[in-house]
Design an enzyme around this catalytic site. Structure first.
Site, PDB file in Angstrom:
ATOM      1  CG  HIS A 225      10.046  -3.292   5.793  1.00 36.43           C
ATOM      2  ND1 HIS A 225      10.866  -3.939   4.897  1.00 36.43           N
ATOM      3  CD2 HIS A 225       9.559  -2.220   5.122  1.00 36.43           C
ATOM      4  CE1 HIS A 225      10.868  -3.290   3.749  1.00 36.43           C
ATOM      5  NE2 HIS A 225      10.068  -2.243   3.860  1.00 36.43           N
TER       6      HIS A 225
ATOM      7  NE  ARG B  10      13.397  -2.663  -0.874  1.00 34.60           N
ATOM      8  CZ  ARG B  10      12.197  -2.163  -0.715  1.00 34.60           C
ATOM      9  NH1 ARG B  10      11.908  -1.491   0.385  1.00 34.60           N
ATOM     10  NH2 ARG B  10      11.270  -2.301  -1.652  1.00 34.60           N
TER      11      ARG B  10
ATOM     12  CD  GLU C  79      13.030  -6.198   6.087  1.00 33.04           C
ATOM     13  OE1 GLU C  79      11.860  -6.396   5.676  1.00 33.04           O
ATOM     14  OE2 GLU C  79      13.575  -5.091   6.041  1.00 33.04           O
TER      15      GLU C  79
END
Length: 303
Positions: free
Chosen positions: A275, A227, A256
Site C-alpha cells: 500500500h 482498494r 492489510e
C-alpha cells in the site's frame, strides 16, 4: 472553527495559514489518541480513520470532515449525510505518484525487468528477446477520477488505446472510449491491461470476481491501486494457479498487512507493494493545498 487534525503532518507555517482563516487547530499525533479526548466541541475533522475509535454521535458540533485519503470507504458516509455534514476527500493529492507507480509496474512487466535483474545479479551477459511494446496495447481503466486521469495522461504518451469504465453517463475526455459498468465484461475481453482505480463501495466489492477474471485474456496484465476488496483474492489466487495473466501488480489487499505465508507471494509474475503507491516527496504539500482550499471555501461560504 475548532479543527482537529490527525492523519497528516502540518508544518508551523501551514498551521499558521489555517489559523489565519480563523480556525483553532488541535493536532493529534495518532488517530487512536482521540479515544481519550473530549470531542464534544470539535467542529471540523481532518482525518483518515477516526471513526474506528469514536462514533459520529460523540461529535455533536461536527460540521466538516476532510479525509486525508482519496477514498471515503473508512467514513460513515450515510450517517454524515443524514447530519448534513460536509465531506471532502483528498482530491488529486496522490494521483501523480499512483500513476507513476502504474507506469513503473507496466514497463517492468513489458520489458522483463525481473529477468534483467536476475541476469545482472548472476553477472550473466545474455540478450532478452521477449520484450514487448506498450504502443498499440489496449488499456481499460476502471474508475474515471483524478487517479484514472493521471494514469491515462501518462499512458497516452505511449500510444496506448485507453478505455474508461464508470457508473454514470458523463464526458470523459482523457480516454479514447468510455463505457458504463454494464459493458465491463465486453471491454475486459479485449484488454491487454486492466487497471483498477475506483472507489470501494457496495457495488464494487469483489467486482473482479471469478467470472470477471475468467473473461480476461490469458496474457493480460491486472493492476490494482484502488482498494484490495475490489478483487476477490481467493478467486485471483485460483486463476493464478491456473496460469492466468502475463503479470499482476497489487498495491492494495483485502486484509492489510498481508501475512508472510499469503499465497500471492508464491507467483513469480505477481508484483506486490505494501500500500505504497501513493507515497512521494510532493504529497504532503499537495495534501495541505487541498485541505486549505476546501476549508477556505467552506469558511467563506458559511461566513
Amino acid at each position: 472553527m475548532k479543527i482537529w487534525v490527525t492523519g497528516m503532518h502540518l508544518s508551523l507555517d501551514q498551521r499558521e495559514q489555517l489559523e489565519k482563516l480563523g480556525h483553532e487547530i488541535t493536532m493529534l499525533q495518532r488517530e487512536s489518541d482521540i479515544i481519550e479526548c473530549d470531542v464534544s466541541e470539535v467542529e471540523a475533522l481532518v482525518c483518515q480513520n477516526v471513526f474506528t475509535y469514536r462514533t459520529l454521535n460523540e461529535f455533536p458540533r461536527l460540521q466538516v470532515v476532510q479525509a486525508v485519503s482519496a477514498g471515503l470507504d473508512r467514513l460513515p458516509i450515510e450517517q454524515l449525510k443524514e447530519r448534513d455534514i460536509r465531506v471532502y476527500n483528498a482530491g488529486d493529492t496522490y494521483a501523480v505518484p499512483m500513476a507513476e507507480w502504474v507506469v513503473w509496474q507496466l514497463l517492468d512487466f513489458m520489458k522483463y525487468g525481473a529477468a534483467f535483474r536476475e541476469k545482472q545479479q548472476n553477472r550473466h551477459w545474455e540478450k532478452e528477446r521477449r520484450l514487448l511494446e506498450l504502443s498499440g496495447k489496449t488499456v481499460t481503466i476502471l474508475g474515471v477520477g483524478n487517479v484514472s486521469e493521471a494514469i491515462a495522461k501518462r499512458l497516452r504518451a505511449f500510444d496506448m488505446h485507453l478505455i474508461g469504465v464508470g457508473h454514470r453517463e458523463k464526458e470523459v475526455p482523457f480516454v479514447d472510449r468510455y463505457v458504463l459498468m454494464d459493458s465491463l465484461y465486453d471491454v475486459l475481453r479485449v484488454s491487454d491491461v486492466i487497471i483498477l482505480a475506483l472507489p470501494l463501495t457496495d457495488d464494487t466489492y469483489h467486482l473482479i470476481n471469478q467470472d470477471a477474471l475468467a473473461v480476461m485474456k490469458e496474457d493480460s496484465i491486472l493492476m490494482n491501486v484502488a482498494r484490495g476488496a475490489v478483487i476477490d483474492e481467493e478467486a485471483l489466487v485460483k486463476s493464478l494457479h491456473d496460469g492466468k495473466f502475463f503479470g499482476v501488480a497489487l498495491d492494495v489487499f483485502e486484509t492489510e498487512p498481508i501475512q508472510s505465508d499469503h499465497p500471492l507471494y508464491e507467483f513469480e509474475w505477481v508484483n506486490l507493494t505494501p500500500h505504497n503507491s501513493y507515497v512521494s516527496d510532493q504529497v504532503n504539500n499537495r495534501l495541505f493545498q487541498n485541505v486549505y482550499k476546501n476549508l477556505q471555501q467552506y469558511t467563506n461560504y458559511f461566513s
